[in-house]
Design an enzyme around this catalytic site. Structure first.
Site, PDB file in Angstrom:
ATOM      1  N   CYS A  69      81.817  40.749  39.868  1.00 37.84           N
ATOM      2  CA  CYS A  69      80.484  40.687  39.867  1.00 37.84           C
ATOM      3  C   CYS A  69      80.224  39.099  39.866  1.00 37.84           C
ATOM      4  CB  CYS A  69      79.676  40.972  38.669  1.00 37.84           C
ATOM      5  SG  CYS A  69      77.889  40.461  38.334  1.00 37.84           S
ATOM      6  N   CYS A  93      78.479  37.518  37.000  1.00 40.12           N
ATOM      7  CA  CYS A  93      79.187  37.362  35.813  1.00 40.12           C
ATOM      8  C   CYS A  93      80.234  36.166  35.934  1.00 40.12           C
ATOM      9  CB  CYS A  93      79.594  38.884  35.654  1.00 40.12           C
ATOM     10  SG  CYS A  93      78.921  40.199  35.582  1.00 40.12           S
TER      11      CYS A  93
END
Length: 318
Positions: A54, A57
């Site tokens: 991600c 993230c």
């Protein structure tokens, strides 16, 4: 030379300090998984759900580690959950977007929806702004039974996904072939579960043996109804006949009294007229007595015919 040594020494200590600080920051983030996630049910926590692939993230990772370095000062614990290695936790917390951050206080869960900044994280904890956030309802709480079942389904989905990858990548099956294998397996498992369910139902609620035919009982009931109805009709007829007989008797008695009065008047007249009419009166009295006897016999015969002992029964139907 001495100045250079001092520079090198100062640079060395600076690098060492940065390295130690980075290690301390990294060690402050507690890795949580499906085995130790119960730790967050005690005390105050800030937990991040992320995935290595991600981009958001990856951008949050250094900020989160910097925030974790202040965990001792804030009196909280900072954790992180990798949803790729712990799919059950992603289902338990209903993680639909990454990264997702939760605040946990003594087993009470609240989802953080503020900006992803260290200062915001710290003020959210220090100023207790989490009290203004809506609590996750009990039916959706990660510690509830229903969410535990959802977590198991998420684990099963990851297992099926890994099996699909093995069939396609390792065994060279086409994608439609893998789907066909899953469809056949689903049908077989469903049939097996249905058979087991039917066996359990038959064992718990065994079928009843077929009993005798109730047709004969219905015929008997009909016969009893017919007998009862005939008895009721006969009783009504008896009551009517008795009433008629009583009225007849009353009328006869009234007639006799009138006749007696008339006879008394006639006797007086005849006594006044002479003894020549006595023979006629005697003959009339005898005739009246005979008529009364005949009426009484007819009434008695009707009473005996309509008495309760005599019952009429209809012929029985086959």
């Amino acid at each position: 030379m001495a100045a250079d040594r001092r520079r090198y020494t100062l640079l060395f200590f600076l690098v060492l300090f940065l390295f130690v600080s980075q290690l301390a920051a990294k060690s402050s983030v507690i890795d949580l998984n499906e085995d130790n996630w119960h730790q967050m049910l005690e005390g105050e926590w800030m937990v991040e759900f992320f995935a290595p692939w991600c981009p958001a993230c990856k951008a949050l990772k250094p900020i989160w580690e910097d925030f974790a370095s202040w965990s001792d000062d804030l009196g909280i614990s900072v954790g992180a959950v990798d949803v790729t290695s712990s799919p059950g936790l992603s289902g338990r917390f209903m993680v639909t977007a990454l990264p997702t951050i939760y605040h946990v206080k003594d087993g009470v869960f609240r989802q953080y929806r503020g900006s992803r900044d260290k200062d915001e994280f710290m003020s959210f904890v220090e100023e207790k702004r989490w009290e203004e956030v809506e609590v996750v309802p009990a039916w959706k709480s990660p510690g509830s039974l229903q969410m535990s079942i959802v977590a198991q389904f998420f684990k099963l989905s990851m297992v099926l996904r890994s099996v699909h990858s093995v069939l396609v990548e390792d065994y060279g099956l086409p994608t439609w072939g893998s789907y066909l294998v899953f469809a056949l397996a689903t049908i077989l498992v469903g049939a097996l579960l249905g058979l087991i369910l039917v066996c359990i139902i038959d064992f718990v609620f065994p079928p009843k043996a077929p009993g005798p035919s109730p047709i004969r009982l219905k015929v008997d009931d009909d016969e009893e109804d017919l007998v009862e109805s005939s008895e009721a009709v006969s009783e009504n007829n008896i009551k009517e006949d008795v009433g008629k007989a009583e009225t007849a008797k009353k009328s006869d008695n009234e007639g006799e009294e009138e006749e007696e009065e008339e006879e008394g008047g006639e006797e007086e007249e005849e006594a006044a007229a002479g003894s020549g009419g006595e023979g006629k009166e005697d003959s009339q009295a005898e005739e009246e007595e005979e008529e009364e006897k005949e009426k009484k016999e007819v009434a008695e015969s009707e009473d005996t015919k309509s008495s309760p002992g005599v019952r009429r029964r209809r012929p029985r139907k086959d």
